[in-house]
Scaffold this active site. Structure first.
Site, PDB file in Angstrom:
ATOM      1  N   THR A  98       0.945  -1.235  -0.077  1.00 34.58           N
ATOM      2  CA  THR A  98       0.000  -0.125  -0.013  1.00 34.58           C
ATOM      3  C   THR A  98       0.998   1.320  -0.086  1.00 34.58           C
ATOM      4  O   THR A  98       1.713   1.550   1.097  1.00 34.58           O
ATOM      5  CB  THR A  98      -0.971   0.074   1.063  1.00 34.58           C
ATOM      6  N   LYS A 173      -7.349   1.502  -3.336  1.00 37.93           N
ATOM      7  CA  LYS A 173      -7.001   1.008  -1.990  1.00 37.93           C
ATOM      8  C   LYS A 173      -7.080   2.349  -1.160  1.00 37.93           C
ATOM      9  O   LYS A 173      -7.701   2.198  -0.029  1.00 37.93           O
ATOM     10  CB  LYS A 173      -5.689   0.673  -2.065  1.00 37.93           C
ATOM     11  N   LYS A 241      -0.389   5.449   8.433  1.00 40.27           N
ATOM     12  CA  LYS A 241       0.419   5.370   7.259  1.00 40.27           C
ATOM     13  C   LYS A 241      -0.387   5.553   5.946  1.00 40.27           C
ATOM     14  O   LYS A 241      -0.104   6.545   5.283  1.00 40.27           O
ATOM     15  CB  LYS A 241       1.538   4.467   7.196  1.00 40.27           C
TER      16      LYS A 241
END
Length: 289
Positions: A98, A173, A241
């Site tokens: 990711t 995502k 994050k």
């Protein structure tokens, strides 16, 4: 059977690489920054390990990466011992990290220069999804590259979809994480409210989960949330994050994400409580402190 390299054997990558070897039947060589993890994987699944990403990728048809962040990704792909140093023309680099859409586009360009295909393919489903081989994979790629790689990716996935050009997988995502953040905050507030009202949370959820309020988070996390247990999934450090990537992208494209920004701050509060490694459902702990 294809020759496959897998770079990064964390809680996700370790089982994903295993599915490529066992379920997919591929010839798999792995690399991990901690060599002991590579050795453990090779012993468990009967594959091979290599001392560098470049060596793992040599002669591979497909190279998977699953690391921590943009900088880690650049290191294992474009760095001195990165996979792009040795990947053969016609091979395909599939990144399951990711990361940002910017680094995905950057790697697409770098791979194209070497005659290598590229797919940004972040995953959703958590550690359990990786272990059970039922991840959702969101891909950004050229059509022909995607069609060639999909049967290989299927080894660890329940759903694989092409979202658009390189970078689109990472953008999808980001939407996934935006939705999760809002859903978990709503669930935390609902449970908190119900407990303060003196209701039996199990009875409440048994009813409302069958209606419009139902969600994966409710089905899979309400019990542990109600018990104050937060060691069952994706850690807050990693979620922050991801949300940082989301908010940075929103600043560039002009999207307004007030709820996402607020929940990101709430996760910061939980970190300040010492909950860095608690799972994302620990938003409830902030309300009950």
């Amino acid at each position: 059977m294809a020759k496959v390299a897998f770079i990064g054997l964390g809680v996700m990558g370790f089982p994903m690489a295993g599915h490529l070897k066992v379920k997919g039947g591929h010839d798999v060589t792995v690399y991990n920054r901690t060599a002991a993890k590579s050795a453990a994987w090779a012993e468990k699944f009967g594959g091979k390990s290599a001392p560098t990403p470049a060596e793992a990728a040599r002669d591979a048809d497909f190279v998977f990466t699953c690391v921590g962040n943009d900088d880690d990704l650049r290191s294992v792909t474009s760095g001195k011992d990165g996979v792009l140093q040795t990947m053969k023309a016609g091979a395909i680099l599939i990144d399951n990290t990711t990361a940002s859409a910017d680094v995905a586009r950057e790697l697409y360009a770098a791979a194209k220069e070497k005659g290598v295909g590229f797919i940004d393919a972040p995953v959703s489903g958590g550690q359990a999804g990786a272990e059970n081989g039922v991840l959702t994979v969101m891909c950004g790629a050229e059509d022909a590259v995607y069609e060639q790689a999909k049967p290989v990716i299927d080894a660890f996935a329940r759903m694989v979809g092409l979202m658009g050009a390189p970078g689109a997988g990472q953008l999808t995502k980001m939407i996934n994480q935006i939705c999760i953040a809002g859903i978990v905050q709503g669930l935390a507030e609902g449970i908190h409210f119900g407990k303060r009202a003196g209701l039996d949370i199990e009875k409440v959820v048994d009813v409302i989960s069958k209606g419009a309020a139902g969600s994966w988070q409710m089905e899979n996390r309400h019990k542990t949330m109600n018990e104050g247990k937060y060691d069952f999934g994706f850690a807050i450090d990693w979620m922050r994050k991801d949300l940082g990537i989301v908010l940075d992208e929103a600043r560039h494209n002009g999207a307004k994400l007030p709820l996402t920004a607020l929940v990101d701050q709430f996760y910061g509060d939980v970190q300040a409580m010492g909950g860095n490694r608690w799972d994302t459902s620990s938003l409830l702990a902030r309300l009950e402190k």
